[in-house]
Design an enzyme around this catalytic site. Structure first.
Site, mmCIF file in Angstrom:
data_model
loop_
_atom_site.group_PDB
_atom_site.id
_atom_site.type_symbol
_atom_site.label_atom_id
_atom_site.label_comp_id
_atom_site.label_asym_id
_atom_site.label_seq_id
_atom_site.Cartn_x
_atom_site.Cartn_y
_atom_site.Cartn_z
ATOM 1 C CD1 TRP A 186 -5.157 -4.411 0.525
ATOM 2 C CD2 TRP A 186 -7.130 -5.827 -0.270
ATOM 3 N NE1 TRP A 186 -5.517 -4.524 -1.277
ATOM 4 C CE2 TRP A 186 -6.755 -5.156 -1.256
ATOM 5 C CE3 TRP A 186 -8.303 -6.213 0.061
ATOM 6 C CZ2 TRP A 186 -8.074 -5.211 -2.340
ATOM 7 C CZ3 TRP A 186 -8.430 -6.729 -0.944
ATOM 8 C CH2 TRP A 186 -8.483 -6.361 -2.435
ATOM 9 C CG ASN A 187 -5.503 -10.481 -1.268
ATOM 10 O OD1 ASN A 187 -4.629 -10.314 -0.421
ATOM 11 N ND2 ASN A 187 -5.361 -11.086 -2.570
ATOM 12 N N PRO A 211 2.601 -4.706 7.102
ATOM 13 C CG PRO A 211 0.893 -4.486 9.099
ATOM 14 C CD PRO A 211 2.243 -4.126 9.007
ATOM 15 N N GLY A 266 1.274 -9.067 -3.239
ATOM 16 C CA GLY A 266 0.864 -7.717 -3.649
ATOM 17 C C GLY A 266 0.630 -7.063 -5.035
ATOM 18 C CD GLU A 288 1.048 -14.756 -4.087
ATOM 19 O OE1 GLU A 288 0.055 -14.228 -5.245
ATOM 20 O OE2 GLU A 288 0.246 -14.576 -3.344
ATOM 21 C CG LEU A 289 3.980 -10.047 -8.575
ATOM 22 C CD1 LEU A 289 4.700 -9.956 -9.128
ATOM 23 C CD2 LEU A 289 4.417 -9.056 -6.719
ATOM 24 C CB CYS A 322 -3.502 -13.169 -6.786
ATOM 25 S SG CYS A 322 -3.221 -13.990 -4.583
ATOM 26 C CD GLU A 420 -5.223 -10.388 -10.172
ATOM 27 O OE1 GLU A 420 -4.375 -8.936 -9.940
ATOM 28 O OE2 GLU A 420 -4.882 -11.777 -9.696
HETATM 29 P P1 ADP Z 1 -3.083 -3.021 -3.376
HETATM 30 O O1 ADP Z 1 -3.012 -1.582 -5.051
HETATM 31 O O2 ADP Z 1 -3.886 -4.063 -3.625
HETATM 32 O O3 ADP Z 1 -3.303 -2.213 -2.484
HETATM 33 P P2 ADP Z 1 -0.163 -3.170 -3.689
HETATM 34 O O4 ADP Z 1 0.293 -4.155 -3.887
HETATM 35 O O5 ADP Z 1 -0.334 -1.455 -3.316
HETATM 36 O O6 ADP Z 1 -1.753 -4.007 -3.411
HETATM 37 O O7 ADP Z 1 -0.020 -3.530 -1.648
HETATM 38 C C1 ADP Z 1 0.930 -4.541 -1.069
HETATM 39 C C2 ADP Z 1 1.001 -4.132 0.005
HETATM 40 O O8 ADP Z 1 2.071 -3.042 -0.354
HETATM 41 C C3 ADP Z 1 0.594 -2.828 0.566
HETATM 42 O O9 ADP Z 1 1.571 -3.981 2.082
HETATM 43 C C4 ADP Z 1 1.088 -2.066 0.643
HETATM 44 O O10 ADP Z 1 0.939 -0.819 1.400
HETATM 45 C C5 ADP Z 1 2.804 -1.948 0.054
HETATM 46 N N1 ADP Z 1 2.910 -1.045 -0.800
HETATM 47 C C6 ADP Z 1 1.970 -0.374 -1.369
HETATM 48 N N2 ADP Z 1 3.254 0.381 -1.610
HETATM 49 C C7 ADP Z 1 4.775 0.649 -2.012
HETATM 50 C C8 ADP Z 1 5.760 0.297 -2.007
HETATM 51 N N3 ADP Z 1 6.539 1.759 -3.436
HETATM 52 N N4 ADP Z 1 7.337 -0.017 -2.214
HETATM 53 C C9 ADP Z 1 6.640 -1.649 -0.864
HETATM 54 N N5 ADP Z 1 5.480 -1.419 0.532
HETATM 55 C C10 ADP Z 1 4.486 -1.052 -0.832
#
Ligand code: ADP
Length: 518
Positions: A186-187, A211, A266, A288-289, A322, A420
């Site tokens: 979302w960022n 998304p 994410g 990209e973490l 990030c 972070e």
């Molecule tokens: P944040 O905690 O900042 O929201 P996430 O890594 O949880 O970061 O989210 C990034 C993306 O990954 C979002 O699109 C979210 O819906 C998705 N997401 C969250 N959990 C999972 C999962 N277990 N498997 C795949 N995608 C996921």
């Protein structure tokens, strides 16, 4: 003529319906017709609801009011999207499209994205809380990937390899991997999509975008413009889902034999999970973490540039980036001057509703982010850190606001030091020697971005090589660019996005050996 060229003409002639209304903010209610505001997902060239009929709300973080609803899709919808993307790639012939045709489509998309900047920015600010100037900045950045990969599409060269046998000809060609699953955060609701999707489509793949649940409206606005640009049915698909379905959608994308590659931006936690899930099918994955970026100010630094860089690197998107600087390391000799200038600047930051002119700090994206940032600062306080300014929530602005904060006397047992923060918090560590700074900066399993300020040329070259990050800003706090390779080392990820390497994530090298030639 390839089938998808026919689609182009039809789409271009389509009359765009203006129908939706969006309420942008509590304090500044602007009602406008926004033709890019969509409330359905996009599969096989059609705007669709979830098969289950479920929907979820999208809210404005400024006031937590609902902006609209979008389909809460699950694995049944995803299966349809996967089948569509797979058939479009294979039986419907997208894999035989030429790079020139794909470049033309991407250029058209870029053009539509550029001419709709203001409308996309309004949607982005309303669902992400990002100040409007930053939304426009992200649109420039996000669009630049579409333009860049439109250009790069034409340059996916292979090689003719000098052969060791006279009766052989050896060639290496690059071919698209097939269907790519793209999971985005979302960022940066726009740029994280275009950075992946434009590269994948340039390479010749079809894509399924999942998304983030907080910001699906921007994703759907981009999709609307891709439709208008004439993307053939099934090339670009978007599956929206709430948080509750994200895990099963991610799992199916990783598990399906019809999906050839995953790209994820994410959290490290989810990235590790997806990496594991991809192991079973030996599936290609780009990650990209999270980072834990050091920002080092050496004694010889240009003070003005260092303070400007600190402000840019930390407060963009309210610190929810990030590559935001996470730990500020400031050398003894410049410490007092840097701190007083920094404090002055932080106090001048304008906080408020991002849709208002001049606002620099908006709300955090959601409650879990707010809780996390608050807990990090509390943890540091309890362990002996000093909160120089801020350090608290700002309910007078809204329920998701956190004050721009400076914390000093950071220690390595504090969460602010090790994790972070993803919020508007500057954490300061004072150091004496270059060795000490490098040891602290590199003492983490994260390695996305790093920054340092120095005017000592020897130090500049030395530290650039010794800092353990995938990207380094030297006397610079804003480093992102479509031309540059974005990515991390250690637990911050694998693969690169943007640059000429971005397409490599979506192609494989095929070796062709022509033997027994006469
Ligand atoms: P944040 O905690 O900042 O929201 P996430 O890594 O949880 O970061 O989210 C990034 C993306 O990954 C979002 O699109 C979210 O819906 C998705 N997401 C969250 N959990 C999972 C999962 N277990 N498997 C795949 N995608 C996921």
């Amino acid at each position: 003529m390839p089938v998808f060229l026919l689609f182009n003409r039809v789409a271009l002639n389509r009359v765009v319906m203006r129908r939706d209304v969006i309420e942008l903010s509590a304090t500044n209610i602007i009602r406008r017709k926004l033709h890019l505001l969509q409330n359905q997902a996009f599969i096989n060239g059609k705007w669709v609801d979830a098969l289950s009929g479920q929907k979820f709300d999208v809210t404005n973080p400024v006031n937590e009011q609902t902006l609209g609803t979008v389909p809460d899709m699950n694995v049944d919808d995803l299966n349809e999207a996967i089948d569509t993307a797979y058939q479009t790639f294979y039986s419907k012939g997208w894999h035989t499209s030429t790079s020139k045709e794909r470049a033309a489509l991407l250029k058209k998309w870029f053009h539509f994205l550029e001419t709709n900047r203001q409308e996309i920015a309004r949607i982005m600010t309303s669902e992400s809380g990002k100040p409007i100037a930053e939304s426009l900045g992200e649109i420039t950045y996000g669009n630049s990937f579409v333009e860049w990969f439109a250009e790069e599409a034409r340059r996916v060269y292979g090689e003719i390899v000098p052969t060791p046998q006279a009766n052989r000809q050896m060639m290496l060609i690059k071919q698209p991997v097939g269907v790519a699953g793209l999971i985005t955060p979302w960022n940066f609701p726009h740029a994280m999509i275009t950075r992946k999707a434009a590269a994948a489509i340039a390479a010749g793949c079809t894509v399924i975008i999942k998304p983030a649940e907080d910001t699906p409206l921007t994703a759907l606005a981009l999709t609307k413009l891709a439709e208008e640009a004439g993307f053939p049915k099934g090339v670009l698909n978007v599956v929206t889902s709430s948080r509750k379905n994200a895990a099963s959608i991610g799992e199916l994308l990783c598990r399906s034999e019809k999906v050839a590659a995953i790209s994820f931006t994410g959290s490290t936690e989810v990235g590790k999970l997806l990496y594991k899930q991809c192991a079973n099918g030996i599936k290609r994955i780009g990650l990209e973490l999270g980072g834990n970026a050091p920002f080092i100010v050496f004694d010889s630094a240009d003070l003005n540039k260092a303070v400007d860089g600190a402000m840019n690197s930390k407060f963009r998107n309210c610190g929810q980036t990030c590559i935001s600087a996470n730990r500020f390391l400031v050398q003894d000799g410049i410490y007092d001057r840097f701190m007083s200038r920094l404090l002055e600047r932080v106090k001048q930051l304008k906080i408020g509703d991002g849709s208002q002119d001049g606002v620099q700090i908006g709300p955090l994206i959601n409650r879990s982010q707010l809780t996390k940032v608050s807990q990090f600062v509390e943890d540091a306080k309890q362990k002996g850190a000093e909160v120089v300014c801020g350090g608290k929530q700002l309910p007078e602005h809204g329920s998701l606001y956190f004050a721009p904060t400076i914390v000093t006397r950071l220690r390595n047992d504090m969460r602010l030091y090790n994790e972070e923060v993803f919020g508007p918090v500057i954490s300061i560590i004072r150091f004496k020697t270059e060795d000490e700074a490098l040891k602290i900066a590199n003492g983490t399993q994260r390695g996305l971005a790093g920054y340092f300020y120095s005017t000592d040329l020897n130090q500049v070259f030395r530290v650039s090589k010794l800092l353990e990050s995938g990207m380094i800003g030297v006397n610079e706090g804003l480093i992102s660019s479509a031309e540059a390779a974005f990515g991390g080392i250690k637990e911050s990820g694998i693969g690169r996005e943007g640059s000429k390497y971005g397409i490599d994530e979506y192609v494989y090298i095929k070796y062709l050996c022509y033997g027994n030639l006469e």
